[in-house]
Design a protein around this motif. Sequence first.
Motif, short mmCIF file in Angstrom:
data_model
loop_
_atom_site.label_atom_id
_atom_site.label_comp_id
_atom_site.label_asym_id
_atom_site.label_seq_id
_atom_site.Cartn_x
_atom_site.Cartn_y
_atom_site.Cartn_z
N LEU A 19 -5.59 -22.30 3.61
CA LEU A 19 -6.15 -21.36 4.57
C LEU A 19 -6.62 -20.06 3.92
O LEU A 19 -7.15 -19.19 4.59
CB LEU A 19 -5.12 -21.05 5.68
CG LEU A 19 -4.75 -22.23 6.58
CD1 LEU A 19 -3.57 -21.88 7.47
CD2 LEU A 19 -5.95 -22.67 7.41
N GLY A 20 -6.41 -19.93 2.61
CA GLY A 20 -6.90 -18.77 1.88
C GLY A 20 -5.91 -17.65 1.70
O GLY A 20 -6.30 -16.52 1.38
N VAL A 21 -4.62 -17.93 1.87
CA VAL A 21 -3.59 -16.90 1.72
C VAL A 21 -2.65 -17.30 0.58
O VAL A 21 -2.04 -18.37 0.61
CB VAL A 21 -2.77 -16.71 3.02
CG1 VAL A 21 -1.70 -15.65 2.82
CG2 VAL A 21 -3.68 -16.33 4.18
N LEU A 22 -2.54 -16.44 -0.42
CA LEU A 22 -1.63 -16.68 -1.53
C LEU A 22 -0.38 -15.83 -1.34
O LEU A 22 -0.47 -14.60 -1.27
CB LEU A 22 -2.31 -16.33 -2.86
CG LEU A 22 -3.55 -17.14 -3.21
CD1 LEU A 22 -4.15 -16.64 -4.51
CD2 LEU A 22 -3.24 -18.62 -3.27
N ILE A 23 0.76 -16.49 -1.25
CA ILE A 23 2.05 -15.80 -1.13
C ILE A 23 2.99 -16.44 -2.14
O ILE A 23 2.72 -17.53 -2.65
CB ILE A 23 2.63 -15.88 0.30
CG1 ILE A 23 2.76 -17.33 0.77
CG2 ILE A 23 1.79 -15.07 1.26
CD1 ILE A 23 3.41 -17.48 2.14
N GLY A 24 4.09 -15.78 -2.40
CA GLY A 24 5.09 -16.31 -3.32
C GLY A 24 6.16 -17.07 -2.56
O GLY A 24 6.31 -16.95 -1.35
N LYS A 25 6.89 -17.86 -3.31
CA LYS A 25 7.99 -18.65 -2.74
C LYS A 25 9.16 -18.53 -3.68
O LYS A 25 8.99 -18.57 -4.90
CB LYS A 25 7.54 -20.11 -2.59
CG LYS A 25 8.55 -21.03 -1.98
CD LYS A 25 7.97 -22.42 -1.76
CE LYS A 25 7.51 -23.02 -3.05
NZ LYS A 25 7.91 -24.38 -3.32
N GLY A 26 10.36 -18.38 -3.13
CA GLY A 26 11.53 -18.24 -3.98
C GLY A 26 12.81 -18.39 -3.20
O GLY A 26 12.86 -19.12 -2.21
N GLY A 27 13.81 -17.69 -3.66
CA GLY A 27 15.13 -17.80 -3.06
C GLY A 27 15.94 -18.87 -3.78
O GLY A 27 15.39 -19.74 -4.45
#
Length: 97
Positions: free
Chosen positions: A56-64
Amino acid sequence: GAYPKRRLTELQDKHDVIGIVRGDGLMLGMELVKDRATKEHAPAETAQVFERMKELGVLIGKGGMNGSVFRIKPPMCMTMADADFLADAMDQAMGEL
């Protein structure tokens, strides 16, 4: 920073998979859970939403520790329209779970 957080927090009422939205300023976290009562982590759902957000054109990070937290660190020049785009994309991606 308050507006993006508010928009993401509003999604909690619509999507049970959102356990908590936390953070200050433009450094936000959103933890996904399978069950809010037990707080069981939802890494598979997080991965699915993560990939859909990219489409969709959104770059976010992932973690935890369990890979079930989104790290949202937008640029300082983020506008309210950008925050709306982020929240709307997140809403769409979670609606597809």
